[in-house]
Design a protein around this motif. Structure first.
Motif, short mmCIF file in Angstrom:
data_model
loop_
_atom_site.label_atom_id
_atom_site.label_comp_id
_atom_site.label_asym_id
_atom_site.label_seq_id
_atom_site.Cartn_x
_atom_site.Cartn_y
_atom_site.Cartn_z
N LEU A 139 130.28 45.86 3.06
CA LEU A 139 129.76 46.07 1.71
C LEU A 139 130.12 44.88 0.82
O LEU A 139 131.28 44.47 0.78
N GLN A 140 129.12 44.36 0.12
CA GLN A 140 129.32 43.21 -0.76
C GLN A 140 128.42 43.31 -1.98
O GLN A 140 127.42 44.02 -1.97
N THR A 141 128.79 42.57 -3.00
CA THR A 141 127.96 42.44 -4.19
C THR A 141 126.93 41.35 -3.95
O THR A 141 127.24 40.30 -3.39
N ALA A 142 125.69 41.61 -4.38
CA ALA A 142 124.61 40.65 -4.17
C ALA A 142 123.58 40.79 -5.28
O ALA A 142 123.65 41.70 -6.13
N THR A 143 122.61 39.91 -5.26
CA THR A 143 121.52 39.93 -6.24
C THR A 143 120.29 40.58 -5.63
O THR A 143 119.78 40.14 -4.60
N VAL A 144 119.83 41.63 -6.28
CA VAL A 144 118.59 42.29 -5.90
C VAL A 144 117.48 41.77 -6.81
O VAL A 144 117.68 41.64 -8.02
N THR A 145 116.33 41.48 -6.24
CA THR A 145 115.22 40.95 -7.02
C THR A 145 114.01 41.87 -6.92
O THR A 145 113.80 42.52 -5.90
N ILE A 162 122.39 42.86 -10.27
CA ILE A 162 123.61 42.71 -9.48
C ILE A 162 124.01 44.09 -8.96
O ILE A 162 124.23 45.02 -9.74
N TRP A 163 124.10 44.22 -7.63
CA TRP A 163 124.37 45.52 -7.02
C TRP A 163 125.28 45.33 -5.81
O TRP A 163 125.24 44.27 -5.16
N SER A 164 126.08 46.33 -5.52
CA SER A 164 126.97 46.30 -4.36
C SER A 164 126.55 47.37 -3.37
O SER A 164 126.39 48.52 -3.75
N ASP A 165 126.38 46.97 -2.10
CA ASP A 165 125.89 47.92 -1.11
C ASP A 165 126.11 47.38 0.29
O ASP A 165 126.62 46.26 0.48
N GLU A 166 125.72 48.18 1.27
CA GLU A 166 125.63 47.72 2.65
C GLU A 166 124.22 47.16 2.82
O GLU A 166 123.24 47.90 2.70
N TRP A 167 124.11 45.86 3.09
CA TRP A 167 122.79 45.23 3.14
C TRP A 167 122.23 45.34 4.55
O TRP A 167 122.41 44.47 5.38
N TYR A 168 121.57 46.47 4.77
CA TYR A 168 121.00 46.74 6.09
C TYR A 168 120.07 45.61 6.54
O TYR A 168 119.29 45.07 5.74
N GLU A 169 120.14 45.29 7.83
CA GLU A 169 119.20 44.38 8.44
C GLU A 169 118.23 45.20 9.29
O GLU A 169 118.61 46.19 9.91
N PHE A 170 116.97 44.76 9.32
CA PHE A 170 115.92 45.55 9.95
C PHE A 170 115.13 44.74 10.97
O PHE A 170 115.08 43.51 10.92
#
Length: 258
Positions: A139-145, A162-170
């Motif tokens: 889980l990390q903080t990242a920029t959502v657009t 700016i949001w923190s989450d688990e950035w699932y890969e697909f």
């Protein structure tokens, strides 16, 4: 013994369908939130927030903790929400029920862990989601657009968030066409930051985290956001989720293109 019986009765009540309102709402919504190994702390917070949304926006809410409802007639529901509750947990009768519902024009909302299904276990469900889960970094903080500002799920969000989450890969083994609403900028976090023995590489510039598409005869809205239970106390996240639910249930709200 008496205390044990009371505990069992309480548990049964929680697992039973519980309408927040009855009959006067704009539409009926079914939310499935199963307590599982990885996701359970969010449930009371999410339920409280959904019940507030139901009162505020005048829709009828049925909240269930197990997928038994999918064995019956789902026709009265404008949409079903799989809240961190994947179809891989369904038995054959419940799978058949969801398939019948979608083929009859039902609509679905898929949230965070509900995306995950063991590859090949239920291909129909993988196609409903539109993407197949591969892995996620820590889980990390990242920029959502915003990718599609015309969709109600983006209305309450800024262009950059700016949001923190688990950035699932697909992956996309079934070649499903989706319409991205939000994406994550992989330059704003480390896609390779993961636990020992695992490897995550990121998806590059094309990394959707929310999307919509048509499936069978219905609408499907998906968001990979929502790992942390406190998300359900966050106004922007709830605006995002409610926008997706409203669109899935009614088909309304999307702005015309330029």
């Amino acid at each position: 013994m008496k205390k044990t019986l009371q505990t069992l009765a309480t548990a049964a009540a929680v697992a039973t369908a519980a309408p927040a309102q009855a009959g006067d709402g704009q539409f009926q919504l079914l939310v499935l939130a199963m307590p599982t190994k990885y996701h359970y702390e969010y449930i009371p917070v999410a339920r409280e927030s959904f019940e507030k949304l139901a009162r505020l926006h005048s829709f009828d809410l049925t909240w269930v903790a197990q997928p038994w409802a999918f064995e019956g007639d789902l026709g009265k529901y404008a949409a079903v929400v799989l809240l961190n509750s994947s179809g891989e947990e369904f038995n054959e009768a419940q799978r058949a029920g969801l398939e019948r519902y979608m083929k009859a024009g039902g609509n679905a909302v898929v949230v965070h862990r509900a995306i995950i299904s063991k590859p090949g276990l239920w291909p129909w469900y993988e196609k409903l989601v539109g993407r197949s889960f591969v892995i996620h970094p820590m889980l990390q903080t990242a920029t959502v657009t915003q990718v599609d500002a015309s969709h109600p799920a983006a209305f309450g969000l800024p262009e950059h968030w700016i949001w923190s989450d688990e950035w699932y890969e697909f992956s996309n083994p079934h070649g499903v066409k989706i319409n991205p609403v939000l994406a994550v900028d992989e330059r704003s976090y480390d896609p390779t930051r993961i636990w020992p023995g695992q490897v995550a590489k990121g998806m590059g510039a094309d990394h959707p985290v929310s999307w919509w598409h048509a499936y069978e005869k219905g609408r499907v809205f998906v968001t990979a956001l929502g790992h942390n239970g406190d998300a359900y106390r966050d106004g922007r996240y709830l605006e995002h989720l409610w926008g997706g639910v409203w669109w899935a249930a009614t088909g309304r709200g999307r702005l015309p293109g330029p």
